[in-house]
Design a protein around this motif. Sequence first.
Motif, short mmCIF file in Angstrom:
data_model
loop_
_atom_site.label_atom_id
_atom_site.label_comp_id
_atom_site.label_asym_id
_atom_site.label_seq_id
_atom_site.Cartn_x
_atom_site.Cartn_y
_atom_site.Cartn_z
N ALA A 78 43.95 -3.15 -12.71
CA ALA A 78 44.81 -2.27 -11.92
C ALA A 78 44.01 -1.25 -11.12
CB ALA A 78 45.80 -1.54 -12.84
N TRP A 79 42.79 -0.98 -11.52
CA TRP A 79 42.05 0.16 -10.94
C TRP A 79 40.96 -0.26 -9.98
CZ3 TRP A 79 45.48 3.44 -11.65
CH2 TRP A 79 46.19 3.53 -12.85
N LEU A 80 40.75 0.58 -8.97
CA LEU A 80 39.88 0.25 -7.84
C LEU A 80 38.81 1.30 -7.59
CD1 LEU A 80 42.80 -0.36 -5.32
CD2 LEU A 80 41.63 -2.13 -6.62
N ALA A 81 37.78 0.86 -6.89
CA ALA A 81 36.78 1.79 -6.37
C ALA A 81 36.59 1.54 -4.89
CB ALA A 81 35.46 1.60 -7.12
N VAL A 82 36.12 2.56 -4.17
CA VAL A 82 35.85 2.47 -2.74
C VAL A 82 34.51 3.16 -2.49
CG1 VAL A 82 36.59 3.33 -0.46
CG2 VAL A 82 38.29 2.44 -2.06
N ASP A 83 33.73 2.61 -1.54
CA ASP A 83 32.44 3.23 -1.21
C ASP A 83 32.54 4.08 0.05
OD1 ASP A 83 31.46 1.86 -3.34
OD2 ASP A 83 30.13 0.55 -2.20
N PHE A 84 31.86 5.23 0.02
CA PHE A 84 31.83 6.14 1.15
C PHE A 84 30.39 6.44 1.54
CE2 PHE A 84 35.83 7.21 -0.96
CZ PHE A 84 36.70 7.27 0.10
N SER A 85 30.17 6.68 2.84
CA SER A 85 28.89 7.21 3.27
C SER A 85 29.12 8.60 3.85
CB SER A 85 28.24 6.30 4.32
OG SER A 85 28.96 6.37 5.53
N LEU A 86 28.03 9.36 3.88
CA LEU A 86 28.07 10.70 4.46
C LEU A 86 28.37 10.58 5.95
CD1 LEU A 86 27.42 13.71 3.93
CD2 LEU A 86 25.09 13.20 4.60
N TYR A 87 29.33 11.38 6.42
CA TYR A 87 29.63 11.36 7.85
C TYR A 87 29.17 12.67 8.47
CZ TYR A 87 32.25 10.67 12.19
OH TYR A 87 32.61 10.55 13.50
N LYS A 88 29.83 13.78 8.13
CA LYS A 88 29.44 15.07 8.68
C LYS A 88 29.80 16.19 7.71
CE LYS A 88 29.87 14.33 13.65
NZ LYS A 88 30.78 14.41 14.79
N SER A 89 28.99 17.26 7.72
CA SER A 89 29.39 18.50 7.04
C SER A 89 30.18 19.33 8.03
CB SER A 89 28.16 19.31 6.63
OG SER A 89 27.50 18.71 5.55
N LEU A 90 31.19 20.05 7.53
CA LEU A 90 31.86 21.03 8.39
C LEU A 90 30.89 22.19 8.62
CD1 LEU A 90 35.49 21.23 6.89
CD2 LEU A 90 34.68 19.86 8.80
N LYS A 91 31.01 22.83 9.79
CA LYS A 91 30.16 23.99 10.08
C LYS A 91 30.46 25.10 9.10
CE LYS A 91 28.62 23.53 14.83
NZ LYS A 91 29.51 22.49 15.41
N LYS A 92 31.76 25.26 8.82
CA LYS A 92 32.16 26.22 7.79
C LYS A 92 33.28 25.61 6.98
CE LYS A 92 35.05 28.48 11.22
NZ LYS A 92 35.43 29.67 11.95
N PRO A 93 33.30 25.89 5.66
CA PRO A 93 34.33 25.28 4.82
C PRO A 93 35.72 25.79 5.17
CG PRO A 93 33.01 26.86 3.57
CD PRO A 93 32.38 26.73 4.91
#
Length: 135
Positions: A78-93
């Motif tokens: 029933a359970w899944l995983a997904v892969d992510f890569s770094l895209y961008k940091s926000l300039k400010k949170p």
Amino acid sequence: MNYWLIKSEPFKYSWDQFLKDKSTFWDGVRNYTARNNLRAMKKGDLALFYHSNEGLCIVGIAKVIKEHYQDPTTDETAWLAVDFSLYKSLKKPVFLADIKKDELLKNMQLVKQSRLSVCAVTREEFDKVLLLGGM
DNA sequence: GCCAACGTTGGC
DNA sequence: GCCAACGTTGGC
């Protein structure tokens, strides 16, 4: 193209760690609504990265690089995983407190359904977060 | 299939 | 550390 928001406690996996790793896999989700969101993610979709418990802010953007597959941390199909890569940091949170003050963002699933660890985000919400994040 | 009890998450 | 919101479990 869809937009998402993924939550992590910095204690478990922080944005700083993601900056070092450049990519990561999202697993261990044990909630059906969150699972359904993971399953709906397509390669190239962008996800806001939110720090829960500590920080309480959106700090960056991740990109889906591998669509759902069996969660390696369990045998339950029933359970899944997904892969992510770094895209961008926000300039400010972008802090939760600011999101709650914003007319457009205060209705985000993040606010309305605070326990959901993988949320859907609309195009308008996504753009506004980036604007508030100095992008 | 309903609902009470319980567990978990996450903001404060 | 408390509590609200919500999901899950299990008895009936």
